[in-house]
Design an enzyme around this catalytic site. Structure first.
Site, short mmCIF file in Angstrom:
data_model
loop_
_atom_site.label_atom_id
_atom_site.label_comp_id
_atom_site.label_asym_id
_atom_site.label_seq_id
_atom_site.Cartn_x
_atom_site.Cartn_y
_atom_site.Cartn_z
N GLN A 1 64.41 -9.58 27.97
CA GLN A 1 64.13 -9.39 26.55
C GLN A 1 65.23 -10.06 25.72
OE1 GLN A 1 61.38 -7.30 25.66
NE2 GLN A 1 61.65 -8.05 23.60
N PHE A 2 65.15 -11.37 25.57
CA PHE A 2 66.20 -12.09 24.83
C PHE A 2 66.27 -11.66 23.37
CE2 PHE A 2 62.54 -14.72 23.99
CZ PHE A 2 62.75 -15.27 22.74
N THR A 3 65.21 -11.08 22.83
CA THR A 3 65.22 -10.67 21.43
C THR A 3 66.17 -9.50 21.15
OG1 THR A 3 63.27 -9.27 21.76
CG2 THR A 3 62.88 -11.53 20.99
#
Length: 147
Positions: free
Chosen positions: A78-80
């Site tokens: 989940q890079f966000t």
């Protein structure tokens, strides 16, 4: 590293309409990785999560760890979680590039497996649909710069 850990009764992830990871009792973990994160962060975070006591005992108190309820984990990259939200459109310069993030994502899951945790997973960088039946709900945020 940042991890959003949600206690679930069940969770799954689909890619292109096919389930590629599915668990029952356990944790849905959304994992974000920063450029400065290391394998030591992955080890430390796995250790904290494995020993987290948020499952109910016979008295209804959050007193049991994952192993005590035969729980599993579903780990989703989940890079966000490292989004810069100063403007209306998020920026992602604070998230690790794939050449750093992928090995650390794999290392985190390896550390969970080394602690006898059954691990299911999404696919790094894929467009995924994540489903969960949250239990409680109990959701905790871990940041290796703080824990």
């Amino acid at each position: 590293m940042r991890a959003v850990v949600t206690r679930v009764k069940e969770a799954s992830v689909k890619i292109e309409g096919k389930i590629c990871g599915q668990i029952e009792t356990g944790y849905l973990i959304l994992l974000g990785i920063a450029p400065e994160d290391t394998a030591e962060d992955a080890t430390h975070l796995a250790e904290k999560i494995v020993h987290l006591r948020v499952f109910s005992d016979e008295a209804g108190k959050m007193n049991r760890a994952l192993a005590e309820v035969n729980g599993s984990v579903l780990v989703i990259s989940q890079f966000t979680l490292f989004a810069d939200l100063k403007k209306r459109r998020p920026g992602f310069s604070k998230a690790a590039k794939p050449e750093i993030a992928i090995p650390l994502y794999e290392e985190f899951m390896a550390q969970l497996k080394a602690r006898d945790v059954h691990v299911e997973r999404g696919e790094f960088g894929a467009d995924m649909q994540v489903y969960s039946l949250n239990d409680g709900p109990v959701t905790l945020l871990f940041d290796t710069n703080e824990v």
